[in-house]
Scaffold this active site. Structure first.
Site, PDB file in Angstrom:
ATOM      1  CE1 TYR A 132      67.452  14.706  26.045  1.00  0.00           C
ATOM      2  CE2 TYR A 132      67.766  15.395  28.495  1.00  0.00           C
ATOM      3  CZ  TYR A 132      68.034  15.578  26.883  1.00  0.00           C
ATOM      4  OH  TYR A 132      68.753  16.674  26.418  1.00  0.00           O
ATOM      5  CB  THR A 139      68.548  18.789  42.018  1.00  0.00           C
ATOM      6  OG1 THR A 139      68.545  17.698  43.082  1.00  0.00           O
ATOM      7  CG2 THR A 139      69.899  19.617  42.332  1.00  0.00           C
ATOM      8  CG  HIS A 176      73.091  18.041  40.871  1.00  0.00           C
ATOM      9  ND1 HIS A 176      73.160  17.139  39.824  1.00  0.00           N
ATOM     10  CD2 HIS A 176      72.882  17.315  41.876  1.00  0.00           C
ATOM     11  CE1 HIS A 176      73.139  15.992  40.390  1.00  0.00           C
ATOM     12  NE2 HIS A 176      73.083  16.120  41.702  1.00  0.00           N
ATOM     13  CD  GLU A 179      65.269  16.229  43.425  1.00  0.00           C
ATOM     14  OE1 GLU A 179      65.468  15.412  42.413  1.00  0.00           O
ATOM     15  OE2 GLU A 179      65.976  17.214  43.611  1.00  0.00           O
ATOM     16  CG  HIS A 180      67.096  14.638  47.219  1.00  0.00           C
ATOM     17  ND1 HIS A 180      67.397  15.585  46.036  1.00  0.00           N
ATOM     18  CD2 HIS A 180      67.216  13.364  46.460  1.00  0.00           C
ATOM     19  CE1 HIS A 180      67.726  14.999  45.015  1.00  0.00           C
ATOM     20  NE2 HIS A 180      67.620  13.622  45.193  1.00  0.00           N
ATOM     21  CD  GLU A 239      24.720   8.876  35.768  1.00  0.00           C
ATOM     22  OE1 GLU A 239      25.115   8.538  34.843  1.00  0.00           O
ATOM     23  OE2 GLU A 239      25.437   8.754  36.635  1.00  0.00           O
ATOM     24  CG  HIS A 286      24.542   4.278  29.514  1.00  0.00           C
ATOM     25  ND1 HIS A 286      24.113   5.359  28.650  1.00  0.00           N
ATOM     26  CD2 HIS A 286      25.584   4.682  30.023  1.00  0.00           C
ATOM     27  CE1 HIS A 286      25.338   6.149  28.699  1.00  0.00           C
ATOM     28  NE2 HIS A 286      26.299   5.508  29.227  1.00  0.00           N
TER      29      HIS A 286
END
EC number: 1.1.1.23
Length: 445
Positions: free
Chosen positions: A136, A251, A276, A342-343, A430, A435
């Protein structure tokens, strides 16, 4: 612009305070968005597209934006035409971005590994790419061909065979995505682009449908890429149907700086991310009150000539942005680790050494000559990064995002017999005796 001469970011003074990581997270600025609040509005959109496919997606697009393309899929010839018409300088810059991203991401590709536990007993971890991916690319305040690069390159490097880019149709371009988006797709060799945006795009990627011309719009296995709050809500709803990269929020940039930092650089970098979105977060963490004051003055100077001054001013003035004062750089390191930006820029004495102490950040930009803007376009790193503190537990987009690790288990008879007693013992512990029986019966004669 006289009003800008008095511009001042809000202050958070953490000096002479000893706070835990949790207390720091509470004290630090963070805006974000309430995705939960819009999920009830988005769910009917997702349900409608899941049931009626492209028809519903086109109807929602027309009702929201007044735009209805003739077909969802953009004809391939329009992609080629967009590339031919692309400004030569923009094309050259995109090619540099692509080449650098490919070089960095090529080194991320994992190799298969085989562990031999005993003679005849092996476990191989095989890395297999996701088969089909939806990428996207948002519209909104800006055009993002760089997001095409950042999504496509790691997917291609991982070996994804089939990918589709979805981007909102634009009225001024005949109901097609922005030509620069189409050109970037063509430059990267992606020939499937859908003219659909918003929550309806995410739903159509997840569930697929039939285009208006009868062509199949095949669903994807994974959706990546940022978007607005409605896109994020749709990704949350669809994650039971497909994989997603993350729920990206607005951002954010944090800068850890001391007295050696240039306030011109600091202010410019804070503004660059505020550009932004009005919800973008810009945070300066410093032990220098002198730098804080100089940064305020420089922000006022630069805002006077900033193109998107209203948007930037709103972001810098919002509750998500602030200058945080700390006692020293050690306290600053603790603060930015708690914030998990983020940065994160490091503009201090011994910036590489300080950067080595950072444990929580989407990406770290070291020194005066590594601004976040470089990472947005041409550093070679990926700019699709975790926001809202998610860098404490998550990573940015990479080749690994598009790979699945599959364990291939191969034992021969002797190897199974050697460990069979332990399998049977654990199955009894168990209370899952069948099993153990599945192993025991192999050795009955």
């Amino acid at each position: 612009m006289n009003m800008m001469a008095k511009f001042q970011m809000s202050r958070i003074d953490l000096r002479n305070r000893v706070l835990s990581a949790a207390q720091l997270r509470s004290a630090l600025p963070r805006g974000g968005v309430d995705v939960d609040a819009v999920v009830p509005k988005v769910r009917p959109i997702v349900d409608a597209v899941a049931q009626r496919g492209a028809q519903a997606a086109l109807e929602y697009g027309e009702s929201f934006d007044g735009i209805r393309p003739e077909t969802v899929r953009v004809p391939r010839e329009l992609l080629s035409q967009a590339l031919e018409n692309l400004d030569a300088d923009v094309r050259a810059a995109l090619q540099v971005s692509i080449d650098r991203a490919r070089a960095v991401h090529a080194d991320q590709r994992r190799t298969d590994t085989t562990t031999t536990l005993a003679p005849g007993a092996t476990v191989t971890e095989r890395w297999v790419p996701v088969e089909r991916v939806g990428l996207y690319v948002p519209g909104g305040n800006a055009v993002y061909p760089s997001s095409v690069v950042m999504n496509v390159v790691p997917a291609q490097t991982a070996g994804v065979d089939s990918m589709v880019i979805a981007s909102p149709p634009q009225g001024q371009f005949g109901g097609r995505p922005h030509p620069t988006i189409l050109a970037a797709a063509a430059l990267l060799g992606v020939d499937e682009v859908w003219a659909v945006g918003g929550a309806q795009a995410v739903a159509l990627l997840a569930y697929g449908g039939t285009d208006t011309d009868g062509a199949e719009l095949a669903p994807v296995d994974m959706i990546t890429g940022p978007g607005n709050i409605y896109v994020t809500a749709a990704k949350r709803i669809c994650r039971s149907q497909v994989g997603i990269d993350a729920e990206a929020g607005p951002t954010e940039i944090a800068i850890l700086a001391d007295h050696t930092a240039d306030p011109v650089h600091v202010a410019a970098d804070l503004i660059s991310q505020a550009e932004h979105d009005e919800m973008a977060a810009s945070v300066l963490v410093t032990d220098s009150e002198t730098l804080a004051e100089a940064t305020d003055r420089e922000l006022a100077n630069q805002l006077a000539t900033t193109k998107h001054v209203e948007r930037v001013t709103a972001a810098l003035s919002g509750k998500q942005s602030a200058i945080v004062l700390v006692d020293d750089i050690d306290a600053g390191v603790r603060t930015v680790n708690a914030y998990a930006a983020e940065h994160l820029e490091i503009q201090t004495v011994d910036a590489p050494g300080v950067a080595g102490r950072i444990r929580s950040a989407g990406a770290i930009f070291v020194g005066a000559w590594s601004p976040v803007s470089l990472g947005d376009y041409c550093a070679g790193s990926n700019h699709v990064l975790p926001t809202a503190g998610c860098a404490r537990h998550s990573s940015g987009l990479s080749v690994q995002t598009f790979l699945r690790g599959i364990h291939v288990v191969e034992y021969d008879e002797a190897a199974l017999k050697d460990v069979s007693g332990h399998v049977i013992t654990l199955s009894k512990a168990e209370d899952l005796p069948a099993h153990g029986e599945a192993v025991r019966r192999r050795f009955e004669r």
